[in-house]
Design an enzyme around this catalytic site. Structure first.
Site, mmCIF file in Angstrom:
data_model
loop_
_atom_site.group_PDB
_atom_site.id
_atom_site.type_symbol
_atom_site.label_atom_id
_atom_site.label_comp_id
_atom_site.label_asym_id
_atom_site.label_seq_id
_atom_site.Cartn_x
_atom_site.Cartn_y
_atom_site.Cartn_z
ATOM 1 N N ARG A 50 -2.888 4.191 130.597
ATOM 2 C CA ARG A 50 -2.065 5.342 130.221
ATOM 3 C C ARG A 50 -0.660 4.839 129.977
ATOM 4 O O ARG A 50 -0.374 3.662 130.194
ATOM 5 C CB ARG A 50 -2.140 6.486 131.253
ATOM 6 C CG ARG A 50 -2.360 6.153 132.685
ATOM 7 C CD ARG A 50 -1.270 5.370 133.338
ATOM 8 N NE ARG A 50 0.026 5.971 133.144
ATOM 9 C CZ ARG A 50 1.175 5.336 133.218
ATOM 10 N NH1 ARG A 50 1.199 4.038 133.509
ATOM 11 N NH2 ARG A 50 2.330 5.935 133.018
ATOM 12 N N GLY A 51 0.228 5.719 129.543
ATOM 13 C CA GLY A 51 1.572 5.301 129.134
ATOM 14 C C GLY A 51 1.543 5.079 127.626
ATOM 15 O O GLY A 51 0.630 4.401 127.110
ATOM 16 N N ALA A 52 2.536 5.646 126.935
ATOM 17 C CA ALA A 52 2.475 5.708 125.469
ATOM 18 C C ALA A 52 2.243 4.349 124.787
ATOM 19 O O ALA A 52 1.293 4.203 123.999
ATOM 20 C CB ALA A 52 3.743 6.384 124.949
ATOM 21 N N ARG A 93 -5.920 11.457 123.308
ATOM 22 C CA ARG A 93 -4.766 12.098 123.949
ATOM 23 C C ARG A 93 -3.777 12.502 122.850
ATOM 24 O O ARG A 93 -3.422 11.679 122.002
ATOM 25 C CB ARG A 93 -4.098 11.145 124.967
ATOM 26 C CG ARG A 93 -5.054 10.771 126.120
ATOM 27 C CD ARG A 93 -4.326 10.174 127.304
ATOM 28 N NE ARG A 93 -3.506 11.159 127.980
ATOM 29 C CZ ARG A 93 -2.588 10.841 128.897
ATOM 30 N NH1 ARG A 93 -2.371 9.566 129.219
ATOM 31 N NH2 ARG A 93 -1.882 11.779 129.488
ATOM 32 N N ASP A 241 7.006 9.955 125.537
ATOM 33 C CA ASP A 241 5.717 9.937 124.824
ATOM 34 C C ASP A 241 5.892 10.246 123.353
ATOM 35 O O ASP A 241 5.102 9.806 122.515
ATOM 36 C CB ASP A 241 4.750 10.934 125.461
ATOM 37 C CG ASP A 241 4.235 10.350 126.758
ATOM 38 O OD1 ASP A 241 4.938 10.468 127.780
ATOM 39 O OD2 ASP A 241 3.167 9.717 126.731
ATOM 40 N N ASN A 251 8.082 13.950 127.529
ATOM 41 C CA ASN A 251 7.704 12.944 128.542
ATOM 42 C C ASN A 251 6.932 13.668 129.644
ATOM 43 O O ASN A 251 6.736 14.893 129.592
ATOM 44 C CB ASN A 251 8.951 12.220 129.080
ATOM 45 C CG ASN A 251 8.582 10.995 129.916
ATOM 46 O OD1 ASN A 251 7.781 10.168 129.493
ATOM 47 N ND2 ASN A 251 9.152 10.865 131.102
ATOM 48 N N LYS A 252 6.510 12.918 130.640
ATOM 49 C CA LYS A 252 5.688 13.455 131.722
ATOM 50 C C LYS A 252 6.252 14.760 132.281
ATOM 51 O O LYS A 252 7.466 14.890 132.471
ATOM 52 C CB LYS A 252 5.594 12.382 132.818
ATOM 53 C CG LYS A 252 4.795 12.745 134.040
ATOM 54 C CD LYS A 252 3.399 13.250 133.730
ATOM 55 C CE LYS A 252 2.597 12.319 132.852
ATOM 56 N NZ LYS A 252 1.373 12.971 132.303
HETATM 57 O O1 MRU Z 1 0.055 10.758 131.290
HETATM 58 P P1 MRU Z 1 0.670 9.403 131.218
HETATM 59 O O2 MRU Z 1 0.611 8.643 132.505
HETATM 60 O O3 MRU Z 1 0.107 8.603 130.051
HETATM 61 O O4 MRU Z 1 2.193 9.677 130.909
HETATM 62 C C1 MRU Z 1 3.063 8.592 130.789
HETATM 63 C C2 MRU Z 1 4.472 8.986 130.606
HETATM 64 O O5 MRU Z 1 4.819 10.140 130.538
HETATM 65 C C3 MRU Z 1 5.442 7.867 130.391
HETATM 66 O O6 MRU Z 1 6.710 8.208 130.881
HETATM 67 C C4 MRU Z 1 5.573 7.583 128.879
HETATM 68 O O7 MRU Z 1 4.311 7.415 128.304
HETATM 69 C C5 MRU Z 1 6.397 6.383 128.605
HETATM 70 S S1 MRU Z 1 5.562 4.911 129.071
HETATM 71 C C6 MRU Z 1 6.503 3.576 128.652
#
Ligand code: MRU
Length: 350
Positions: A50-52, A93, A241, A251-252
């Protein structure tokens, strides 16, 4: 290429694509290997990875696995089967634009190579996925160097979710900025919001910073305001994201609340993200699709139910912070400030 201390997020191996299963951290360090794109798509959907930026790298590698598996000498047939893989990977996603960015880059290369030998196209697609991986680490280091200048010796920095090595091919975006400042000799301490409901802050940010010896303390999300009010937080750095053309930042979930608190307490609120996270096709944040995830993530902590059976819950996975609350956006091309509609598009022009 090794970029993280004693672990990797994702790697291309002879057997397939290997990923550290982030659902199991911090208790277990288990690497899953996927030898087909369907497996990679499921790993993205279920948040093994996970993470963009990491999602983008995974999608590119998933497409490369698909290219390796297709047995035909006809370009049209090869391309048709690749489109099926691209669609499957794209449907995992919706919010992180890096996913679509990486897929479009692979798709663009495929169409550029129309008419070539299938073996060569296959090899080129694998090489492109590996290039996306390697570039991501390099980009994070550049972003880290720009962003480190914004942090001072002795700062306590609050971050939300995990925008670290685990969310990228390595080094991280927000945590890359913190790492770069720390590596340059500044004494930085980190406060990691636990980040309900998936607990990326408590489980992942704390895990990777602790491994690196960077001082980190975990707080529950609802503690941030009172700690800011006591003057114990000097800076906030988060990832993103998707960033709209006007600088609104998805973002999250919970990032928006942190930004409002930062504004209330006059604390700089920085967003660190590569250009591949900026979506100039969307004029503002209201157009960013927000993923709704399963109710189980809210009704349960691990296997334990914490919400009475039959009571509905909400689970939007992201929120949008309006550009007016963002002090600066740190990218690999430099630091953008308001007005973002001008400064962000200028970054793409260089
Ligand atoms: O749901 P996730 O864990 O994929 O969400 C991740 C985030 O919100 C991060 O802050 C974002 O992707 C940046 S990662 C460098």
């Amino acid at each position: 290429m090794t970029s993280n201390k004693g672990f990797y997020t994702i790697r291309w191996l002879d057997e397939g694509v290997s990923m550290l299963d982030q659902r199991l951290l911090p208790e277990k360090e288990v690497y899953n290997v996927y030898d087909n794109y369907q497996g990679v798509a499921e790993a993205i959907r279920s948040m093994v990875i996970r993470g963009a930026p990491a999602i983008g790298v995974a999608a590119a590698m998933g497409a490369a696995l698909s290219a390796e598996a297709i047995r035909t000498s006809s370009y049209d047939e090869f391309s048709a089967q690749m489109q099926v893989a691209f669609e499957a990977l794209a449907s995992t996603r919706p919010t992180a634009v890096n996913l679509f960015w990486a897929i479009e880059r692979m798709r663009g290369l495929l169409s550029e190579l129309e008419g070539g030998e299938i073996d060569d196209i296959r090899a080129a697609l694998v090489a492109e996925a590996l290039a996306i991986y390697a570039e991501d680490i390099e980009i994070n280091r550049k972003m880290g160097n720009f962003g480190a200048s914004l942090l001072n010796d002795g700062d306590t920095v609050l971050t939300h979710c995990n925008a670290g090595a685990l969310a990228t091919a390595g080094y991280g975006t927000a945590l890359g900025v913190i790492r770069a400042a720390f590596e340059s000799g500044k004494r930085i301490s980190v406060l990691a919001d636990e980040t309900r409901p998936f607990l990326q802050g408590a489980r992942l940010t704390a895990w990777e910073l602790h491994k690196d010896g960077i001082p980190v303390t975990v707080i529950t999300d609802n503690m941030a305001g009172s700690i800011m009010a006591k003057g114990e937080i000097q800076k906030i750095v988060v990832g993103a994201d998707r960033i709209a053309a006007n600088g609104d930042v998805a973002n999250k979930i919970g990032t928006f609340s942190v930004a409002v608190l930062a504004w209330r307490h006059d604390i700089p609120f920085y967003v660190a993200a590569p250009l591949s996270t900026i979506d100039l096709s969307l004029s503002d944040g209201t157009m960013i699709p927000i993923e709704e995830r399963s109710a189980d993530e809210v009704t349960h902590i691990g296997d334990r139910r914490i919400v009475p059976d039959g009571v509905p819950v909400r689970n939007p996975a992201f929120d949008v912070t309006p550009n007016s609350l963002v002090t600066a956006i740190i990218t690999e091309k430099g630091i953008a400030k308001a007005p973002y509609s001008k400064s962000l598009s200028r970054l793409f022009g260089d």
